[in-house]
Design a protein around this motif. Structure first.
Motif, PDB file in Angstrom:
ATOM      1  N   SER A  85      -9.953   1.325  -5.862  1.00 34.74           N
ATOM      2  CA  SER A  85      -8.617   1.568  -5.104  1.00 34.74           C
ATOM      3  C   SER A  85      -8.430   1.955  -3.610  1.00 34.74           C
ATOM      4  O   SER A  85      -8.618   1.802  -2.626  1.00 34.74           O
ATOM      5  CB  SER A  85      -7.964   0.316  -4.818  1.00 34.74           C
ATOM      6  OG  SER A  85      -8.322  -0.942  -5.587  1.00 34.74           O
ATOM      7  N   THR A  86      -8.008   3.193  -4.037  1.00 35.92           N
ATOM      8  CA  THR A  86      -7.143   3.999  -2.874  1.00 35.92           C
ATOM      9  C   THR A  86      -8.739   4.534  -2.329  1.00 35.92           C
ATOM     10  O   THR A  86      -8.421   5.115  -1.264  1.00 35.92           O
ATOM     11  CB  THR A  86      -5.889   5.148  -3.698  1.00 35.92           C
ATOM     12  OG1 THR A  86      -6.850   5.435  -5.076  1.00 35.92           O
ATOM     13  CG2 THR A  86      -5.243   5.025  -3.827  1.00 35.92           C
ATOM     14  N   PHE A  90      -6.419   1.314  -9.990  1.00 33.12           N
ATOM     15  CA  PHE A  90      -6.100   1.605  -8.750  1.00 33.12           C
ATOM     16  C   PHE A  90      -6.047   2.935  -8.164  1.00 33.12           C
ATOM     17  O   PHE A  90      -7.114   3.424  -7.009  1.00 33.12           O
ATOM     18  CB  PHE A  90      -4.842   2.814  -9.214  1.00 33.12           C
ATOM     19  CG  PHE A  90      -3.476   3.224  -8.356  1.00 33.12           C
ATOM     20  CD1 PHE A  90      -2.893   1.953  -7.596  1.00 33.12           C
ATOM     21  CD2 PHE A  90      -3.330   4.130  -7.734  1.00 33.12           C
ATOM     22  CE1 PHE A  90      -2.528   2.618  -6.648  1.00 33.12           C
ATOM     23  CE2 PHE A  90      -2.515   4.355  -7.579  1.00 33.12           C
ATOM     24  CZ  PHE A  90      -2.294   4.518  -6.099  1.00 33.12           C
ATOM     25  N   ARG A 142      -2.775   7.252   3.985  1.00 27.33           N
ATOM     26  CA  ARG A 142      -1.773   6.937   2.746  1.00 27.33           C
ATOM     27  C   ARG A 142      -0.750   8.307   2.890  1.00 27.33           C
ATOM     28  O   ARG A 142      -0.737   8.949   3.446  1.00 27.33           O
ATOM     29  CB  ARG A 142      -2.962   7.690   1.497  1.00 27.33           C
ATOM     30  CG  ARG A 142      -1.709   6.980   0.084  1.00 27.33           C
ATOM     31  CD  ARG A 142      -2.528   8.045  -0.917  1.00 27.33           C
ATOM     32  NE  ARG A 142      -3.972   8.005  -1.383  1.00 27.33           N
ATOM     33  CZ  ARG A 142      -4.474   7.865  -2.226  1.00 27.33           C
ATOM     34  NH1 ARG A 142      -3.460   8.519  -3.361  1.00 27.33           N
ATOM     35  NH2 ARG A 142      -5.333   8.099  -2.093  1.00 27.33           N
ATOM     36  N   LYS A 158       1.462   3.025 -10.523  1.00 27.12           N
ATOM     37  CA  LYS A 158       1.243   3.566  -9.411  1.00 27.12           C
ATOM     38  C   LYS A 158       1.584   2.775  -8.369  1.00 27.12           C
ATOM     39  O   LYS A 158       0.670   2.234  -8.500  1.00 27.12           O
ATOM     40  CB  LYS A 158      -0.627   4.275  -9.908  1.00 27.12           C
ATOM     41  CG  LYS A 158      -0.802   5.103 -10.954  1.00 27.12           C
ATOM     42  CD  LYS A 158      -1.908   5.826 -11.131  1.00 27.12           C
ATOM     43  CE  LYS A 158      -2.098   6.325 -12.197  1.00 27.12           C
ATOM     44  NZ  LYS A 158      -3.511   6.421 -13.052  1.00 27.12           N
ATOM     45  N   TRP A 168       0.548  -1.673   1.506  1.00 29.39           N
ATOM     46  CA  TRP A 168       0.934  -1.190  -0.427  1.00 29.39           C
ATOM     47  C   TRP A 168      -0.086  -1.215  -1.333  1.00 29.39           C
ATOM     48  O   TRP A 168      -0.437  -2.706  -1.093  1.00 29.39           O
ATOM     49  CB  TRP A 168       2.572  -1.227  -0.921  1.00 29.39           C
ATOM     50  CG  TRP A 168       3.569  -0.659  -0.194  1.00 29.39           C
ATOM     51  CD1 TRP A 168       4.361  -1.191   1.232  1.00 29.39           C
ATOM     52  CD2 TRP A 168       3.628   0.847  -0.418  1.00 29.39           C
ATOM     53  NE1 TRP A 168       4.372  -0.124   2.118  1.00 29.39           N
ATOM     54  CE2 TRP A 168       4.935   1.061   0.902  1.00 29.39           C
ATOM     55  CE3 TRP A 168       3.801   1.174  -1.211  1.00 29.39           C
ATOM     56  CZ2 TRP A 168       5.779   1.922   1.201  1.00 29.39           C
ATOM     57  CZ3 TRP A 168       4.428   2.799  -0.724  1.00 29.39           C
ATOM     58  CH2 TRP A 168       5.654   3.227  -0.073  1.00 29.39           C
ATOM     59  N   LEU A 169      -0.610  -0.106  -2.310  1.00 26.86           N
ATOM     60  CA  LEU A 169      -1.462  -0.775  -3.700  1.00 26.86           C
ATOM     61  C   LEU A 169       0.183  -0.379  -4.652  1.00 26.86           C
ATOM     62  O   LEU A 169       0.033   0.317  -4.991  1.00 26.86           O
ATOM     63  CB  LEU A 169      -2.092  -0.067  -3.448  1.00 26.86           C
ATOM     64  CG  LEU A 169      -3.050  -0.237  -2.376  1.00 26.86           C
ATOM     65  CD1 LEU A 169      -4.565   0.355  -2.838  1.00 26.86           C
ATOM     66  CD2 LEU A 169      -4.241  -1.780  -2.452  1.00 26.86           C
ATOM     67  N   THR A 226       1.776   3.584  -3.864  1.00 25.12           N
ATOM     68  CA  THR A 226       1.231   4.105  -2.599  1.00 25.12           C
ATOM     69  C   THR A 226       1.130   3.142  -1.275  1.00 25.12           C
ATOM     70  O   THR A 226       0.969   2.358  -1.589  1.00 25.12           O
ATOM     71  CB  THR A 226      -0.596   5.005  -2.757  1.00 25.12           C
ATOM     72  OG1 THR A 226       0.144   6.093  -1.699  1.00 25.12           O
ATOM     73  CG2 THR A 226      -1.661   4.117  -2.766  1.00 25.12           C
ATOM     74  N   TYR A 255      -0.143   2.393   2.603  1.00 28.92           N
ATOM     75  CA  TYR A 255      -0.816   3.496   4.071  1.00 28.92           C
ATOM     76  C   TYR A 255      -0.330   2.576   5.303  1.00 28.92           C
ATOM     77  O   TYR A 255       0.756   1.356   5.675  1.00 28.92           O
ATOM     78  CB  TYR A 255      -1.947   2.633   3.782  1.00 28.92           C
ATOM     79  CG  TYR A 255      -3.129   3.246   2.560  1.00 28.92           C
ATOM     80  CD1 TYR A 255      -4.095   3.844   2.669  1.00 28.92           C
ATOM     81  CD2 TYR A 255      -2.966   2.725   1.390  1.00 28.92           C
ATOM     82  CE1 TYR A 255      -4.889   4.431   1.625  1.00 28.92           C
ATOM     83  CE2 TYR A 255      -4.166   3.318   0.238  1.00 28.92           C
ATOM     84  CZ  TYR A 255      -4.798   4.172   0.638  1.00 28.92           C
ATOM     85  OH  TYR A 255      -5.204   4.183  -0.089  1.00 28.92           O
ATOM     86  N   TYR A 262      -9.651   2.032  -0.113  1.00 26.45           N
ATOM     87  CA  TYR A 262      -8.597   2.556   1.447  1.00 26.45           C
ATOM     88  C   TYR A 262      -8.480   3.959   2.159  1.00 26.45           C
ATOM     89  O   TYR A 262      -8.741   3.416   3.321  1.00 26.45           O
ATOM     90  CB  TYR A 262      -7.510   1.709   1.001  1.00 26.45           C
ATOM     91  CG  TYR A 262      -7.673  -0.085   0.722  1.00 26.45           C
ATOM     92  CD1 TYR A 262      -7.263  -0.630   2.094  1.00 26.45           C
ATOM     93  CD2 TYR A 262      -7.279  -0.590  -0.487  1.00 26.45           C
ATOM     94  CE1 TYR A 262      -7.954  -1.834   1.484  1.00 26.45           C
ATOM     95  CE2 TYR A 262      -7.449  -1.770  -0.931  1.00 26.45           C
ATOM     96  CZ  TYR A 262      -7.129  -2.829  -0.258  1.00 26.45           C
ATOM     97  OH  TYR A 262      -7.805  -3.844   0.601  1.00 26.45           O
ATOM     98  N   ASP A 263      -9.015   4.471   1.467  1.00 26.78           N
ATOM     99  CA  ASP A 263      -8.273   6.483   2.122  1.00 26.78           C
ATOM    100  C   ASP A 263      -9.938   5.791   3.221  1.00 26.78           C
ATOM    101  O   ASP A 263      -9.879   6.161   4.275  1.00 26.78           O
ATOM    102  CB  ASP A 263      -8.732   6.947   0.873  1.00 26.78           C
ATOM    103  CG  ASP A 263      -6.946   7.453  -0.082  1.00 26.78           C
ATOM    104  OD1 ASP A 263      -6.637   6.749   0.195  1.00 26.78           O
ATOM    105  OD2 ASP A 263      -8.373   7.751  -0.883  1.00 26.78           O
ATOM    106  N   ASP A 267       3.557   8.247  -1.975  1.00 23.89           N
ATOM    107  CA  ASP A 267       3.099   7.764  -3.230  1.00 23.89           C
ATOM    108  C   ASP A 267       4.890   7.455  -3.975  1.00 23.89           C
ATOM    109  O   ASP A 267       5.209   8.531  -3.897  1.00 23.89           O
ATOM    110  CB  ASP A 267       1.904   8.681  -4.246  1.00 23.89           C
ATOM    111  CG  ASP A 267       1.058   8.842  -3.729  1.00 23.89           C
ATOM    112  OD1 ASP A 267      -0.058   7.850  -3.111  1.00 23.89           O
ATOM    113  OD2 ASP A 267       0.397  10.012  -3.653  1.00 23.89           O
TER     114      ASP A 267
END
Length: 128
Positions: free
Chosen positions: A15-16, A12, A30, A43, A55-56, A45, A47, A19-20, A33
């Motif tokens: 990956s965030t 996670f 983002r 978890k 979403w992730l 989040t 975007y 993507y951020d 959350d």
């Protein structure tokens, strides 16, 4: 029409972080959350630009590695989707109803397809 999509990810934080940075030039950031008590400690989040649509979720999520939500015009359409999907061999993953933790008019239903993917129908319109 696709309303939003969720990818299950193995790492996670990695990956965030990806993507951020990758989405920033496109104006996608983002936005949300999901609190751990609403996501069974997984978890999650979201975007987007004006609202989350990508979403992730941690791979250990119980709703499968892929989630897609389709826009329904009415709450009755959400109900009909859920009933039809169950009759077609899907597994209930959340009956039709309000999900006010997303927003007050978020009305959705969830079904696992034969491969375990979480398919959702969602209506964002207040009931008249």
């Amino acid at each position: 029409m696709i309303d939003h999509i969720t990818f299950g990810v193995a790492d996670f934080a990695r990956s965030t972080a990806f993507y951020d940075r990758a989405f920033a030039p496109l104006g996608v950031r983002r936005l949300f959350d999901v609190p751990g008590d609403l996501s069974n400690g997984v978890k999650v989040t979201g975007y987007g630009d004006d609202r989350p649509w990508f979403w992730l979720a941690e791979e250990r999520a119980t709703h499968g590695l892929m989630h897609i939500a389709l826009t329904a015009e009415t709450r009755a359409d959400v109900d009909a989707f859920h009933a039809a999907a169950i009759r077609a061999g899907g597994t209930d993953n959340g009956p039709p109803g309000l999900r006010p933790h997303y927003h007050r008019d978020y009305y959705a239903a969830y079904v696992l397809d034969p491969d375990g993917h979480n398919i959702e129908a969602v209506c964002h319109v207040a009931e008249l």
